[in-house]
Structures are given as C-alpha cells and as structure tokens.
Design a protein around this motif. Structure first.
Motif, short mmCIF file in Angstrom:
data_model
loop_
_atom_site.label_atom_id
_atom_site.label_comp_id
_atom_site.label_asym_id
_atom_site.label_seq_id
_atom_site.Cartn_x
_atom_site.Cartn_y
_atom_site.Cartn_z
N ASN A 126 30.34 49.60 28.53
CA ASN A 126 30.17 49.55 29.70
C ASN A 126 28.59 49.53 30.15
OD1 ASN A 126 29.56 49.83 32.88
ND2 ASN A 126 32.00 50.18 32.80
N ASP A 170 32.69 36.13 28.06
CA ASP A 170 33.73 35.20 27.38
C ASP A 170 34.66 34.25 28.23
OD1 ASP A 170 32.86 36.22 24.89
OD2 ASP A 170 34.24 37.86 24.75
N ALA A 171 35.01 35.13 29.32
CA ALA A 171 35.82 33.96 30.08
C ALA A 171 35.33 33.00 30.68
CB ALA A 171 36.57 35.07 31.16
N ARG A 193 40.12 28.99 21.27
CA ARG A 193 38.63 28.99 21.94
C ARG A 193 38.21 27.68 22.05
NH1 ARG A 193 36.95 32.28 18.34
NH2 ARG A 193 36.17 30.88 16.91
N GLY A 230 35.91 42.95 35.38
CA GLY A 230 36.08 43.52 34.08
C GLY A 230 34.88 43.78 33.48
N ARG A 231 34.66 44.21 32.17
CA ARG A 231 33.44 44.22 31.57
C ARG A 231 32.45 43.25 31.56
NH1 ARG A 231 34.09 49.60 27.80
NH2 ARG A 231 35.36 50.79 29.32
N THR A 232 31.38 43.38 31.25
CA THR A 232 30.33 42.30 31.10
C THR A 232 30.82 41.14 30.09
OG1 THR A 232 28.52 43.35 32.14
CG2 THR A 232 27.93 41.75 30.83
N ALA A 233 31.09 41.78 28.62
CA ALA A 233 31.34 40.91 27.61
C ALA A 233 32.59 40.12 27.98
CB ALA A 233 31.54 41.83 26.43
N GLU A 234 33.78 40.72 28.27
CA GLU A 234 34.74 40.12 29.07
C GLU A 234 34.66 38.98 29.84
OE1 GLU A 234 37.51 44.34 28.48
OE2 GLU A 234 36.90 43.23 30.51
N ILE A 235 33.86 39.28 30.78
CA ILE A 235 33.76 38.35 31.98
C ILE A 235 32.74 37.13 31.37
CG2 ILE A 235 32.28 37.98 34.03
CD1 ILE A 235 33.26 40.54 35.17
N GLU A 269 47.80 33.90 25.36
CA GLU A 269 47.33 34.77 26.58
C GLU A 269 48.60 35.72 26.69
OE1 GLU A 269 43.41 32.26 28.49
OE2 GLU A 269 45.32 32.36 29.93
#
Length: 322
Positions: free
Chosen positions: A205, A141-142, A71, A134-139, A19
């Motif tokens: 987005n 994943d997190a 991962r 953040g953006r949906t995909a990033e959130i 990270e």
C-alpha cells in the motif's frame, strides 16, 4: 501475418474467461451461450497456435502464453473503444460523455467521492460514471490495459504512457489514543514517531510507504493493518498511533473520546493527489477538464500544491516535487 481471422468479439470472450475464471460466467457476461463462447475460444486458440487456458473441472487458468495474449487483447480492445469515441465525438475530446470508469486508491476514494459527486454530476451531466478503488499497482495496470479510464492516485507513480496532472496536497494527521503522551504538548514532529507504537498499513500500500518515510521508519517497522478503518480501530483500542490522511480523519472530536487527531503544522508530511489517464486517450482535453474540476473542488481538509504545476490541454505537466 493475415489478421482476418481475428475478431474483437473473440478477444472479448478470451478476456472475459480470463477475468471470470469460468466459461459459464464469462458467457453470461458476454450475453452468449456457453457452447458458443467455448467454440469461439477454441477457434482463436487454433488460429493463434497456442493453448490460452488450462481447463479443469471447476477452474480455468491462463497458460503463460495466454497471459501475454490476454494482456495484448485488453490493449487492442481499449484502442477499439478509443476509435469509437473519436468517431462519436467527431474527433474532438473537448467534452466528456458516455461511460467513464474512474478509479481511486483505496485510502482516498471512500473519503473523497462523497464530497465531490454531487458537483461532479452537475459539471458533467452527460457522463455515466463507474467508480472503483484498489491499490496503486492494480489501478495502474487496469488503466494501461483499458479497464479503467482515469485514476486518482498519490504521487509518485510510473508515468510511462500516462498523462498525470497533480490536483492538491493532502496533509497527514497524527492519530493517537487520547491518553497517549503524544495527545498533548507541543505539535508532534513526524521524524519522532518511528518506534514500536507506530501502526502502518500492510505491505503493497503506497500510504504505508509514505507514512514510514515521513516518520523515518524502516520497512518492517510497527504493526500492520489491512485498511485505514482497521488502523483507526487499533488506535482506539490503545494499540499505538498512526498517520492518517486528512480526508480520512474524523471531521471533529472523536465522539467516543478514545482517540485524538493532531496536525503537524504547515511543514508537516503530506501526499500529492493526481489524476492520471492514458496519454493516447482521445478524450485528453475532456480529462484535463476533469482534473481542473477536482482541483477547483478540493475539499477543505486539503492544501494547495506546494509547487503549482501548469497543465496543458492534454494534461502535460512539468516536474513535480512530492
């Protein structure tokens, strides 16, 4: 395979290096010396039999094998934290306490959080909130990797492994220059807005996709901006019009007189906001209470769900119509 050579601390080191992209910063983050961290990472690579990182003078990159290991390491660390929570709370997830990382999509968080934080802190006094956006995909994943505990998102989202509770609907408003033809006359219709004057957010987005779909516009339609604030500035500059979520719209008339925000009426376009968390999180009952809090404290600019959804104690829900 014998896993006695694996240590959670070593997994934390690897995740930190991945990270931070730098061994020195990763060591600082983990509160150890850089030589100690480097030695442990090397030992883990030898134990696993693969190189996790490409080491260069000024940068550190994950190898393909390293990406898969990191991962999985995040997932293992998330489960270890869940184990600690079960132990500390005596196996009960009814009350939320301790640190909770709450993320929100970037077109919602800056406008929702200031309206609810005071009440949220009073309702959950033992909760130490860490907020992010953040953006949906990033959130998502997190969330799945355990770096985020709960997320405020706009539906629909891929729900595998998640508990998702719809909270409220947020209508869209038309924002246009004060001198534009759409600024006066009958209530606008979203289906009439596809055209060269339509302004949208950049690719990736979810709000861009929802606004384009509401207007019947194609994926390449209109001009693009990187943020809602930039969209508002483009409208004020006379570049065109856009759809704004109600919470992001100014609460009253534009003091500059440059823009007008207009509603579409009761059947106008809207998006459904939901709270999501990992279905395996032992704090499920407490997180369902958090969802109930957000539903009770929905800001005035929002609307009740078109089709109310009953949630179980762990946030299970029926079908959603968006």
């Amino acid at each position: 395979m014998n896993v006695s050579g694996l240590s959670l601390r070593d997994l934390e080191y690897v995740v930190a290096v991945a990270e931070e992209g730098h061994f020195g910063r990763a060591a600082e983050r983990c509160a150890v010396s850089q030589p100690t961290l480097s030695v442990q990472v090397r030992k883990l690579e030898e134990f696993l039999g693969i190189a996790l990182f490409e080491r260069a003078n000024r940068r550190v990159l994950l190898t393909p094998g390293g990406q898969a290991v990191v991962r999985q390491a995040r997932a293992v660390l998330a489960e270890a934290r869940a184990l600690l929570l079960v132990a500390r709370e005596g196996g009960s997830g009814e009350n939320l306490r301790g640190r909770l990382v709450l993320a929100a999509i970037q077109t919602l968080g800056p406008y929702l959080f200031p309206k609810v934080l005071r009440d949220l802190r009073e309702a959950f006094p033992d909760l130490a909130l860490a907020l992010s956006e953040g953006r949906t995909a990033e959130i998502l994943d997190a969330l799945r990797e355990g770096r985020v505990d709960a997320a405020l998102v706009s539906l629909p989202v891929p729900e595998a492994g998640l508990a998702v509770v719809p909270l409220f609907d947020e209508p869209f408003l038309l924002a246009c220059p004060a001198e534009h033809a759409l600024a006066t006359g009958p209530a606008p219709r979203a289906g009439d807005l596809a055209g060269t004057d339509l302004l949208l957010l950049d690719e990736g987005n979810c709000l861009r996709d929802q606004a384009a779909a509401a207007c019947g516009a194609g994926p390449a339609s209109g001009r693009h901006a990187t943020s809602l604030e930039t969209l508002r500035s483009m409208v004020a500059a006379g570049a065109g019009y856009t759809l704004l979520p109600a919470l992001a719209a100014p609460p009253g008339p534009d003091p500059t007189g440059l823009t007008i925000c207009r509603g579409f009426g009761p059947e106008g376009p809207r998006r459904t906001i939901a709270l999501a968390w990992r279905a395996s999180d032992p704090r499920g009952e407490g997180l369902a209470e958090l969802a109930a809090f957000f539903r009770r404290h929905a800001p005035h600019a929002t609307l009740p769900l078109r089709q109310p959804v009953a949630a179980g104690p762990r946030g299970d829900r029926g079908a959603i119509s968006v």
